[in-house]
Design a protein around this motif. Structure first.
Motif: not given
Length: 171
Positions: A2, A5-6
């Motif tokens: 992602h 970063g999720q």
């Protein structure tokens, strides 16, 4: 995978998709022949689904998140503002009053068939009852109650809920 970063994110043979609503739309299209038609091909039907999905994203979810933000403070022993909580609950209740009208015209939020517009509500709405907030089936909104009871009685939801309960219990 992602870019922010999720989660959520999926990798479908090298095709990276992130954000839950985009993932749901992709999977509904890819597997359209395997279950209910969650994302219709007909322009008017699809527009109704998109309209219901937009209401969930722009109005329903933000209203619920306000409740959870303030209610979560109380659970964690942080300073809790009852007036803020009550205002958030009133906002969600007013929204559900509009849902009552919509659901008086259609069986589901995106029309007369179960769709992504309904499915998207599962991300947050079930946590309301878990936290003692009975607005989805409270008196005075028979269409919302019928709709919500029908959604939560769907076999896939019942199975997911049972599996999650086992997971939380460590089984």
């Amino acid at each position: 995978m992602h870019p922010f970063g999720q989660v959520p994110v999926i990798d479908d043979d090298g095709f990276i998709i992130y954000e839950s609503r985009a993932i749901c739309r992709y999977l509904a299209e890819k597997y359209a022949d395997q279950g209910p038609n969650l994302f219709p091909k007909d322009l008017k039907e699809r527009t109704m689904v998109e309209q219901g999905a937009a209401v969930e994203s722009a109005q329903f979810q933000p209203a619920i998140l306000k409740l959870f933000k303030e209610g979560g403070k109380k659970v964690r022993g942080l300073p809790f503002d009852q007036a803020v909580f009550d205002a958030a609950l009133a906002e969600l209740s007013a929204l559900l009053d509009v849902y009552e009208i919509i659901l008086g015209k259609h069986k589901f939020l995106g029309g007369d068939e179960y769709s992504l517009a309904d499915l998207f509500h599962f991300s947050d709405a079930p946590r309301l009852a878990e936290n003692g907030i009975d607005v989805m089936t409270s008196k005075g909104r028979p269409n919302v109650t019928r709709w919500w009871n029908e959604l939560t009685a769907r076999p896939a939801w019942v199975k997911l809920t049972a599996d999650y309960a086992k997971f939380r219990a460590g089984n």
